[in-house]
Scaffold this motif. Structure first.
Motif, PDB file in Angstrom:
ATOM      1  N   TYR A 185       0.863  -1.177   0.000  1.00  0.00           N
ATOM      2  CA  TYR A 185       0.000   0.000   0.000  1.00  0.00           C
ATOM      3  C   TYR A 185       0.904   1.233   0.000  1.00  0.00           C
ATOM      4  O   TYR A 185       2.121   1.127   0.198  1.00  0.00           O
ATOM      5  N   SER A 186       0.308   2.392  -0.239  1.00  0.00           N
ATOM      6  CA  SER A 186       1.084   3.632  -0.277  1.00  0.00           C
ATOM      7  C   SER A 186       0.607   4.582   0.814  1.00  0.00           C
ATOM      8  O   SER A 186      -0.456   4.376   1.424  1.00  0.00           O
ATOM      9  N   GLU A 187       1.370   5.630   1.070  1.00  0.00           N
ATOM     10  CA  GLU A 187       0.956   6.653   2.025  1.00  0.00           C
ATOM     11  C   GLU A 187      -0.335   7.327   1.562  1.00  0.00           C
ATOM     12  O   GLU A 187      -1.177   7.701   2.381  1.00  0.00           O
ATOM     13  N   HIS A 188      -0.479   7.462   0.261  1.00  0.00           N
ATOM     14  CA  HIS A 188      -1.713   8.047  -0.273  1.00  0.00           C
ATOM     15  C   HIS A 188      -2.915   7.167   0.072  1.00  0.00           C
ATOM     16  O   HIS A 188      -3.988   7.679   0.432  1.00  0.00           O
ATOM     17  N   ASP A 189      -2.749   5.831  -0.026  1.00  0.00           N
ATOM     18  CA  ASP A 189      -3.835   4.907   0.333  1.00  0.00           C
ATOM     19  C   ASP A 189      -4.234   5.110   1.794  1.00  0.00           C
ATOM     20  O   ASP A 189      -5.426   5.082   2.139  1.00  0.00           O
ATOM     21  N   ILE A 190      -3.247   5.292   2.672  1.00  0.00           N
ATOM     22  CA  ILE A 190      -3.528   5.485   4.099  1.00  0.00           C
ATOM     23  C   ILE A 190      -4.318   6.766   4.324  1.00  0.00           C
ATOM     24  O   ILE A 190      -5.323   6.776   5.046  1.00  0.00           O
ATOM     25  N   LYS A 191      -3.879   7.839   3.711  1.00  0.00           N
ATOM     26  CA  LYS A 191      -4.552   9.128   3.892  1.00  0.00           C
ATOM     27  C   LYS A 191      -5.997   9.070   3.386  1.00  0.00           C
ATOM     28  O   LYS A 191      -6.921   9.588   4.044  1.00  0.00           O
ATOM     29  N   GLU A 192      -6.209   8.442   2.251  1.00  0.00           N
ATOM     30  CA  GLU A 192      -7.554   8.338   1.697  1.00  0.00           C
ATOM     31  C   GLU A 192      -8.433   7.411   2.539  1.00  0.00           C
ATOM     32  O   GLU A 192      -9.618   7.694   2.774  1.00  0.00           O
ATOM     33  N   ALA A 193      -7.852   6.310   2.995  1.00  0.00           N
ATOM     34  CA  ALA A 193      -8.626   5.385   3.836  1.00  0.00           C
ATOM     35  C   ALA A 193      -9.010   6.039   5.152  1.00  0.00           C
ATOM     36  O   ALA A 193     -10.115   5.825   5.666  1.00  0.00           O
ATOM     37  N   ALA A 194      -8.111   6.844   5.721  1.00  0.00           N
ATOM     38  CA  ALA A 194      -8.409   7.536   6.977  1.00  0.00           C
ATOM     39  C   ALA A 194      -9.643   8.416   6.829  1.00  0.00           C
ATOM     40  O   ALA A 194     -10.483   8.504   7.740  1.00  0.00           O
ATOM     41  N   ARG A 195      -9.802   9.053   5.672  1.00  0.00           N
ATOM     42  CA  ARG A 195     -10.992   9.868   5.417  1.00  0.00           C
ATOM     43  C   ARG A 195     -12.256   8.997   5.424  1.00  0.00           C
ATOM     44  O   ARG A 195     -13.312   9.419   5.903  1.00  0.00           O
ATOM     45  N   ALA A 196     -12.129   7.788   4.886  1.00  0.00           N
ATOM     46  CA  ALA A 196     -13.285   6.886   4.839  1.00  0.00           C
ATOM     47  C   ALA A 196     -13.721   6.445   6.233  1.00  0.00           C
ATOM     48  O   ALA A 196     -14.909   6.186   6.472  1.00  0.00           O
ATOM     49  N   PHE A 197     -12.775   6.364   7.158  1.00  0.00           N
ATOM     50  CA  PHE A 197     -13.085   5.898   8.513  1.00  0.00           C
ATOM     51  C   PHE A 197     -13.549   7.028   9.429  1.00  0.00           C
ATOM     52  O   PHE A 197     -13.846   6.772  10.605  1.00  0.00           O
ATOM     53  N   THR A 198     -13.590   8.261   8.933  1.00  0.00           N
ATOM     54  CA  THR A 198     -14.072   9.347   9.787  1.00  0.00           C
ATOM     55  C   THR A 198     -15.527   9.102  10.178  1.00  0.00           C
ATOM     56  O   THR A 198     -16.302   8.510   9.437  1.00  0.00           O
ATOM     57  N   GLY A 199     -15.844   9.542  11.386  1.00  0.00           N
ATOM     58  CA  GLY A 199     -17.207   9.366  11.886  1.00  0.00           C
ATOM     59  C   GLY A 199     -17.386   8.147  12.767  1.00  0.00           C
ATOM     60  O   GLY A 199     -18.405   8.022  13.454  1.00  0.00           O
ATOM     61  N   TRP A 200     -16.428   7.238  12.766  1.00  0.00           N
ATOM     62  CA  TRP A 200     -16.513   6.063  13.651  1.00  0.00           C
ATOM     63  C   TRP A 200     -16.196   6.536  15.063  1.00  0.00           C
ATOM     64  O   TRP A 200     -15.152   7.143  15.313  1.00  0.00           O
ATOM     65  N   SER A 201     -17.065   6.229  16.002  1.00  0.00           N
ATOM     66  CA  SER A 201     -16.884   6.776  17.335  1.00  0.00           C
ATOM     67  C   SER A 201     -17.455   5.843  18.397  1.00  0.00           C
ATOM     68  O   SER A 201     -17.862   4.706  18.097  1.00  0.00           O
ATOM     69  N   LEU A 202     -17.491   6.336  19.613  1.00  0.00           N
ATOM     70  CA  LEU A 202     -17.923   5.560  20.772  1.00  0.00           C
ATOM     71  C   LEU A 202     -19.054   6.306  21.464  1.00  0.00           C
ATOM     72  O   LEU A 202     -18.968   7.520  21.679  1.00  0.00           O
ATOM     73  N   ASP A 203     -20.112   5.589  21.782  1.00  0.00           N
ATOM     74  CA  ASP A 203     -21.223   6.186  22.522  1.00  0.00           C
ATOM     75  C   ASP A 203     -20.830   6.275  23.998  1.00  0.00           C
ATOM     76  O   ASP A 203     -20.656   5.243  24.660  1.00  0.00           O
ATOM     77  N   PRO A 204     -20.679   7.486  24.546  1.00  0.00           N
ATOM     78  CA  PRO A 204     -20.224   7.606  25.937  1.00  0.00           C
ATOM     79  C   PRO A 204     -21.221   7.049  26.950  1.00  0.00           C
ATOM     80  O   PRO A 204     -20.844   6.734  28.081  1.00  0.00           O
TER      81      PRO A 204
END
Length: 464
Positions: A185-204
């Motif tokens: 994989y490339s650094e670009h793949d990581i940066k783009e994938a990180a955007r896809a995972f935004t919004g994942w969170s924990l219900d306090p």
């Protein structure tokens, strides 16, 4: 199969092999024995869980605590973490499905999280249940589930991954350590994938996974040559489509069950065939494990005694082998920390490196001391008066607790030796305890418990 192959299978897929169990499996074919091992799988632990496992504490409430209340809470969390370690060790020592626990431990070291970072024994307990539930099921389902697991969300900072400020930790590790492996994989793949995972969170309020739409980046991302308005689930699906994922995970399973690495062209082909089957079956863990256990490489005499026992395998395997009765599991859980394998606390995101890294001058000495104490527990039995002196000793409480635990354990050499009556010694005992021929000569003239001690102290006992 015969005794040698039966013993080899039982030890590689479990923690120990008793003589009666070896006799039973020796009558089976390789395939029959493998199917029996794979059929004995549990999806839930047998040991009773600590009472507090469902008592979730809202992080916002913790931040509002005063200094004294926070100190009490932190002390309670430490105590619960120790109780959690003792609980899993109890399960390891008493389970009727050792392969289940081996695979739970394997996935714990693959999808790494630790108490030190997560700081919630409750979340670590839930993750442990999740790993066990999927231990021999579908890797695809396990990957999706662990990616949203609350302990993982905290450990790899997914809870702080939001639109405009993506956190790349999880995106990096899901590629490097969970699926593709380095270089795929490339650094670009990581940066783009990180955007896809935004919004994942924990219900306090509940400590459960929660998707926050407002924190998610809805834009188009390009990951591994694929483009779309991906969410995290889509990226995981893309990773599962890559053949590198099957090869990476299968190679790791090979190192766990077969040998440090394929040594011949034939073994390399067997590994590649297993990886291909893994992918073709939709990532069936049971199917790929069956393929590895039925490979010629697994049964090859050259691959016996080539893997170093982990601290868990050494301590749990020894206590199970000699049917050691114990009253307090915690000191033995802390012994694992001393030996380099602290349950629920891998050293970093890469987990325990394993293999020869388990052995150092310090850990080897600690291993030998544990075995020596265990083999001479009858000689070291303390009188009630001596036990009272230990209880009053000003040494550290945990050191005192470990000493008391060692004094409380029960191991009957006479009972353990009974099944060997009428059998050829030391050959039959050597077959049960050692994965290969002994390195020393101490067992040649020994008898009874002295023979057991000689075999356990042999360097080959450290191998599987």
């Amino acid at each position: 199969m015969g005794e040698e192959e039966a013993r080899h299978l039982l030890n590689r897929t479990g923690f120990e092999a008793h003589l009666d169990e070896i006799d039973e499996y020796a009558k089976l074919t390789r395939r029959e024995s493998v199917e029996r091992v794979l059929g004995n799988v549990r999806h839930a632990p047998r040991a009773p869980a600590p009472e507090w496992v469902n008592q979730w504490q809202n992080p916002r409430r913790i931040r509002q605590m005063g200094d004294e209340e926070r100190k009490l809470f932190q002390r309670e969390q430490i105590e619960r973490g120790l109780e959690l370690k003792a609980w899993w060790l109890t399960e390891l020592l008493t389970t009727g499905s050792p392969l289940t626990e081996r695979m739970t431990l394997f996935w714990h070291n693959h999808f790494t999280s630790s108490l030190q970072k997560v700081r919630s024994p409750q979340l670590m307990y839930r993750q442990n249940l999740l790993l066990r539930r999927h231990a021999l099921g579908s890797f695809a389902e396990l990957l999706h589930a662990t990616s949203k697991d609350p302990a993982m969300l905290v450990y790899l900072d997914s809870v702080s991954n939001r639109r405009g400020q993506p956190n790349e930790n999880f995106a990096r590790e899901v590629m490097e350590l969970f699926t593709l492996g380095e270089g795929n994989y490339s650094e670009h793949d990581i940066k783009e994938a990180a955007r896809a995972f935004t919004g994942w969170s924990l219900d306090p309020e509940t400590g459960e996974y929660l998707f926050r739409p407002r924190a998610h980046d809805e834009g188009v991302k390009t990951v591994l040559g694929r483009s779309g308005d991906f969410r995290g689930e889509d990226v995981i699906g893309i990773l599962l489509e890559r053949p590198e994922t099957a090869r990476f995970v299968t190679a790791k399973l090979w190192r766990e069950f077969v040998s440090p690495a394929p040594a011949t062209e034939r073994e390399k082909r067997e590994l590649e065939r297993a990886a291909r089957l893994f992918r073709e079956t939709g990532y069936s863990i049971r199917a790929v494990l069956r393929e590895l256990l039925m490979s010629e490489a697994f049964w090859a005499p050259a691959n016996r005694g080539v893997l170093v026992k982990s601290p868990v395998e050494l301590v749990v395997g020894t206590m199970r082998q000699f049917e050691v009765d114990f009253s307090d599991p915690l000191p033995f859980a802390l012994l694992l920390r001393q030996l380099g394998q602290d349950l629920f606390s891998p050293p970093n995101v890469k987990g325990w490196p394993g293999g020869e890294a388990w052995i150092s001058s310090q850990t080897l000495l600690a291993r030998k001391q544990f075995l020596e104490r265990l083999m001479r527990v009858d000689e070291a039995r303390m009188t009630p008066a001596a036990m009272e002196r230990v209880a009053a000793d000003p040494m550290k409480p945990m050191a005192r607790r470990f000493l008391r635990a060692m004094m409380d354990i029960k191991f009957s050499a006479r009972e353990w030796l009974r099944p060997f009556q009428g059998r050829e010694l030391p050959a039959s005992m050597q077959m049960v305890l050692l994965a290969a021929a002994p390195a020393g000569e101490g067992a040649q003239s020994a008898q009874g418990i002295d023979l057991v001690r000689a075999l356990v102290s042999d360097p080959v006992y450290q191998l599987k």
